[in-house]
Every structure is written in C-alpha cells, then in structure tokens.
Design an enzyme around this catalytic site. Structure first.
Site, PDB file in Angstrom:
ATOM      1  CG  HIS A 136      -2.133  -0.846   1.071  1.00 23.19           C
ATOM      2  ND1 HIS A 136      -2.112  -2.186   1.332  1.00 23.19           N
ATOM      3  CD2 HIS A 136      -3.401  -0.551   0.669  1.00 23.19           C
ATOM      4  CE1 HIS A 136      -3.320  -2.700   1.099  1.00 23.19           C
ATOM      5  NE2 HIS A 136      -4.121  -1.734   0.702  1.00 23.19           N
ATOM      6  CE  LYS A 140      -4.213  -0.383   4.725  1.00 23.35           C
ATOM      7  NZ  LYS A 140      -5.547   0.161   5.031  1.00 23.35           N
TER       8      LYS A 140
HETATM    9  N1  LIG Z   1     -13.192  -0.716   1.604  1.00 15.49           N
HETATM   10  C1  LIG Z   1     -12.436  -0.200   0.625  1.00 15.49           C
HETATM   11  O1  LIG Z   1     -12.602  -0.521  -0.576  1.00 15.49           O
HETATM   12  C2  LIG Z   1     -11.362   0.785   0.978  1.00 15.49           C
HETATM   13  C3  LIG Z   1     -11.136   1.071   2.281  1.00 15.49           C
HETATM   14  N2  LIG Z   1     -10.226   2.020   2.624  1.00 15.49           N
HETATM   15  C4  LIG Z   1     -10.166   2.341   4.038  1.00 15.49           C
HETATM   16  O2  LIG Z   1     -10.878   3.558   4.231  1.00 15.49           O
HETATM   17  C5  LIG Z   1     -10.345   4.277   5.332  1.00 15.49           C
HETATM   18  C6  LIG Z   1     -10.013   5.684   4.901  1.00 15.49           C
HETATM   19  O3  LIG Z   1      -8.943   5.669   3.988  1.00 15.49           O
HETATM   20  P1  LIG Z   1      -8.395   7.020   3.344  1.00 15.49           P
HETATM   21  O4  LIG Z   1      -9.500   7.762   2.709  1.00 15.49           O
HETATM   22  O5  LIG Z   1      -7.203   6.662   2.556  1.00 15.49           O
HETATM   23  O6  LIG Z   1      -7.917   7.797   4.656  1.00 15.49           O
HETATM   24  P2  LIG Z   1      -7.759   9.387   4.869  1.00 15.49           P
HETATM   25  O7  LIG Z   1      -6.864   9.543   6.045  1.00 15.49           O
HETATM   26  O8  LIG Z   1      -7.396  10.052   3.588  1.00 15.49           O
HETATM   27  O9  LIG Z   1      -9.238   9.862   5.251  1.00 15.49           O
HETATM   28  C7  LIG Z   1      -9.841   9.686   6.478  1.00 15.49           C
HETATM   29  C8  LIG Z   1     -10.744  10.883   6.728  1.00 15.49           C
HETATM   30  O10 LIG Z   1     -11.508  10.630   7.895  1.00 15.49           O
HETATM   31  C9  LIG Z   1     -11.567  11.841   8.631  1.00 15.49           C
HETATM   32  N3  LIG Z   1     -11.911  11.571  10.014  1.00 15.49           N
HETATM   33  C10 LIG Z   1     -11.122  11.171  11.038  1.00 15.49           C
HETATM   34  N4  LIG Z   1     -11.827  11.068  12.165  1.00 15.49           N
HETATM   35  C11 LIG Z   1     -13.105  11.393  11.857  1.00 15.49           C
HETATM   36  C12 LIG Z   1     -14.312  11.475  12.597  1.00 15.49           C
HETATM   37  N5  LIG Z   1     -14.345  11.203  13.910  1.00 15.49           N
HETATM   38  N6  LIG Z   1     -15.443  11.830  11.959  1.00 15.49           N
HETATM   39  C13 LIG Z   1     -15.432  12.140  10.645  1.00 15.49           C
HETATM   40  N7  LIG Z   1     -14.309  12.089   9.893  1.00 15.49           N
HETATM   41  C14 LIG Z   1     -13.174  11.716  10.486  1.00 15.49           C
HETATM   42  C15 LIG Z   1     -10.189  12.450   8.447  1.00 15.49           C
HETATM   43  O11 LIG Z   1     -10.175  13.834   8.777  1.00 15.49           O
HETATM   44  C16 LIG Z   1      -9.964  12.189   6.967  1.00 15.49           C
HETATM   45  O12 LIG Z   1     -10.510  13.231   6.179  1.00 15.49           O
HETATM   46  C17 LIG Z   1      -9.157   3.441   5.818  1.00 15.49           C
HETATM   47  O13 LIG Z   1      -9.558   2.608   6.873  1.00 15.49           O
HETATM   48  C18 LIG Z   1      -8.798   2.611   4.597  1.00 15.49           C
HETATM   49  O14 LIG Z   1      -8.139   1.426   4.934  1.00 15.49           O
HETATM   50  C19 LIG Z   1      -9.505   2.688   1.692  1.00 15.49           C
HETATM   51  C20 LIG Z   1      -9.659   2.402   0.373  1.00 15.49           C
HETATM   52  C21 LIG Z   1     -10.610   1.430  -0.109  1.00 15.49           C
HETATM   53  O1  LIG Z   2      -5.972   2.259   3.050  1.00 14.15           O
HETATM   54  C1  LIG Z   2      -6.152   1.921   1.855  1.00 14.15           C
HETATM   55  O2  LIG Z   2      -5.721   2.563   0.911  1.00 14.15           O
HETATM   56  C2  LIG Z   2      -6.926   0.699   1.591  1.00 14.15           C
HETATM   57  N1  LIG Z   2      -7.512   0.109   2.589  1.00 14.15           N
HETATM   58  C3  LIG Z   2      -8.318  -1.056   2.530  1.00 14.15           C
HETATM   59  C4  LIG Z   2      -7.660  -2.173   3.304  1.00 14.15           C
HETATM   60  O3  LIG Z   2      -7.038  -1.927   4.347  1.00 14.15           O
HETATM   61  O4  LIG Z   2      -7.807  -3.335   2.896  1.00 14.15           O
HETATM   62  C5  LIG Z   2      -8.704  -1.423   1.122  1.00 14.15           C
HETATM   63  C6  LIG Z   2      -7.640  -1.176   0.095  1.00 14.15           C
HETATM   64  O5  LIG Z   2      -6.646  -2.128   0.254  1.00 14.15           O
HETATM   65  C7  LIG Z   2      -7.088   0.228   0.203  1.00 14.15           C
END
Ligand SMILES: NC(=O)C1=CN([C@@H]2O[C@H](COP(=O)(O)OP(=O)(O)OC[C@H]3O[C@@H](n4cnc5c(N)ncnc54)[C@H](O)[C@@H]3O)[C@@H](O)[C@H]2O)C=CC1
Ligand SMILES: O=C(O)C1=N[C@H](C(=O)O)C[C@H](O)C1
Length: 250
Positions: A136, A140
């Site tokens: 990643h 992350k």
């Molecule tokens: N299920 C999927 O397909 C995917 C899952 N993810 C997951 O999604 C999550 C977010 O990833 P990113 O967007 O890269 O992270 P990021 O760090 O860019 O975004 C997280 C956001 O949440 C906000 N935040 C933090 N605490 C908060 C609260 N109490 N209330 C509201 N907002 C709050 C932050 O200010 C930030 O804007 C991670 O857990 C990641 O692993 C990421 C990509 C794909």
């Molecule tokens: O943090 C990310 O970027 C991603 N998070 C998810 C995970 O932890 O599996 C999904 C994807 O891999 C991207």
C-alpha cells in the site's frame, strides 16, 4: 427514486473520491459532507437516507452506531473491524428502535480485490503453503490491511474445511517479526511504498509449483462502482452485511 447520500470522512482520500462519484451518479444526490469535528445528527445528515463512512479505524464503529441512531442506512469501507465490533453492530441493529436499518461493511469495494479473495479461498484447499503480501501507499495508518485480514480468514476457513493444518514452516527464531503478522494461522506481510495505491498478492505453493493471485488497484476510481452499488442496494438488506461479494452473488 433519488437516494440522498451523506459522506463521513468527506475530506479524506476515499471520502472526497466518493463525494465526486455520488455527485456524478444517476439517481444519487450528495446532501452532506462530514469530517472530523462534525457531529452526526439527523440535522447534520440533512435528510440523507444512506451514509458512507470512510474515516479511520479508531472512530468508524462509533460513527456507525451514531448513524444508525440518526435513522440512516450505512455503507462502511473503513478498516479495523473485528468479530467483536461486528457483534456490537448486529446487537444494535436487532434493537426495536433500529428496525428496518441496514449496515454494509466491506474491507474492499474493488471488483479485482473481491474476486481475488474468492479465488484465494477456492484455491486454498489444494495447496500445502500459502502466504499473503499486501502492498500500500505509505500514508495508510493500519497494518495489515483489512483486505489482507479478510483474505487470510477466507483462506484459513477453506483450509480448515478440508482438514488442512498449518503451512509447513521450520522457523524457530524470528526476534524481529520477519515472518509477518499471523491471522488464523496465515502469514501476512505488509509493504508500504511511495508510488503504490492498494495491491495484494496471495502466493500458494506445492512441491514444484506455485499459484500467484494478484490484485492491483492503481487508482481510487477502482473502488467507486462497488461503493455506488452498495449505496443503491444497502437498503434492500436489513441487518448487517459483511463483504461486497454478497451483492455480487459470489
Ligand atoms: N473498503 C475499501 O474498498 C477501501 C477502504 N479504505 C479504508 O478507508 C479508510 C479511509 O482511507 P483514506 O481515505 O485513505 O484515509 P484518509 O486519512 O485520507 O481519510 C480519512 C478521513 O476521515 C476523517 N476523520 C477522522 N476522524 C473522523 C471522525 N471522527 N469523523 C469524521 N471524519 C473523520 C479524516 O479527517 C480524513 O478526512 C481506511 O480505513 C482505509 O483502509 C480505503 C480504500 C478502499
Ligand atoms: O488504506 C487503503 O488505501 C486501503 N484500505 C483497505 C484495506 O485496508 O484493505 C482497502 C484497500 O486495500 C485500500
């Protein structure tokens, strides 16, 4: 019928991409962008019927409970979920005041990743050895990835079903954790590298042969069709659904 959507974590990498995808999608209307410091109430949700949470592992469970209390269905992509936290959401959804509410939590919304998890579980009973390598971007905050944990659990369940024991491994000393994290007996190795987005390789080995199953998400656009599908369908599945595969009949 128009579905009104709120995004929690709207300022983040995923949240901002989801906001744009919702704004461009037919039949969906983005009505609220919430991020850190914003309270979750029916007022701040501005009439949303569905909320999407892409925040951080520390806060996602509390957000889901608040969103259910505020009367919306919830789609969650944030990682960090455990059997215990799933259990608390199930319990919440079983209360009379949450009747009719739905929550869908998926560790990965990309089709390539969902299929890769499925292929890994299909292959698992046929190989002596298996390990997972997730790779990643270095921003992350959690390791191993939620996808890798789900992949390992799926592999372990498939191996257990046919009575396969642990992968062979003669390691006796590993003071620095070089063999990685172990989830349900499956080793996971996490790489954080500038230039990467989200990638995973499952390597399965037998005497004289290896199968490699690999998914590469080069752009967060890869997650959007799955997120939009979940937003459109979450309301049809009362209670807790775990995994996008349930909407794809995999
Ligand atoms: N299920 C999927 O397909 C995917 C899952 N993810 C997951 O999604 C999550 C977010 O990833 P990113 O967007 O890269 O992270 P990021 O760090 O860019 O975004 C997280 C956001 O949440 C906000 N935040 C933090 N605490 C908060 C609260 N109490 N209330 C509201 N907002 C709050 C932050 O200010 C930030 O804007 C991670 O857990 C990641 O692993 C990421 C990509 C794909
Ligand atoms: O943090 C990310 O970027 C991603 N998070 C998810 C995970 O932890 O599996 C999904 C994807 O891999 C991207």
């Amino acid at each position: 019928m128009m579905i009104r959507v709120a995004v929690v974590g709207a300022a983040g990498r995923m949240g901002s991409t989801v906001c744009q995808a919702v704004e461009e999608a037919e039949g969906l209307e983005l009505v609220a962008r919430l991020d850190v410091g914003d309270e979750i109430t029916s007022e701040t949700l501005a009439g949303a019927g569905v909320a999407v949470d892409f925040t951080v592992p520390d806060v996602t469970e509390a957000n889901v409970h608040a969103l259910v209390d505020a009367g919306v269905d919830v789609v969650v992509g944030t990682t960090g979920w455990t059997e215990e936290s799933y259990g608390r959401v199930r319990e919440h959804l079983a209360r009379p005041e949450a009747a009719g509410r739905s929550v869908l939590i998926a560790p990965n919304f990309a089709l390539s990743a969902v299929l890769s998890m499925r292929f890994a579980a299909l292959a698992a009973p046929y190989f002596e050895s298996v390990e997972v390598i997730e790779l990643h971007h270095p921003n992350k905050v959690d390791a191993p990835s939620g996808t890798a944990v789900a992949t390992a659990k799926g592999i372990a369940a498939a191996r257990a079903e046919v009575g396969l024991g642990p992968s062979p491994d003669a390691t006796r000393t590993d003071p620095d954790g070089a063999r990685g994290a172990v989830v349900d007996g499956v080793h996971i190795h996490a790489v954080r590298l500038r230039g990467l987005t989200a990638h995973e390789e499952v390597v399965l080995g037998n005497p004289g042969e290896q199968l490699t199953i690999r998914t590469d998400c080069f752009d967060r656009a890869s997650f959007m069709p799955g997120v939009l599908l979940a937003v459109r369908q979450v309301g049809n599945r009362e209670g807790l659904t775990i995994g996008l595969e349930n909407l794809l009949d995999l």
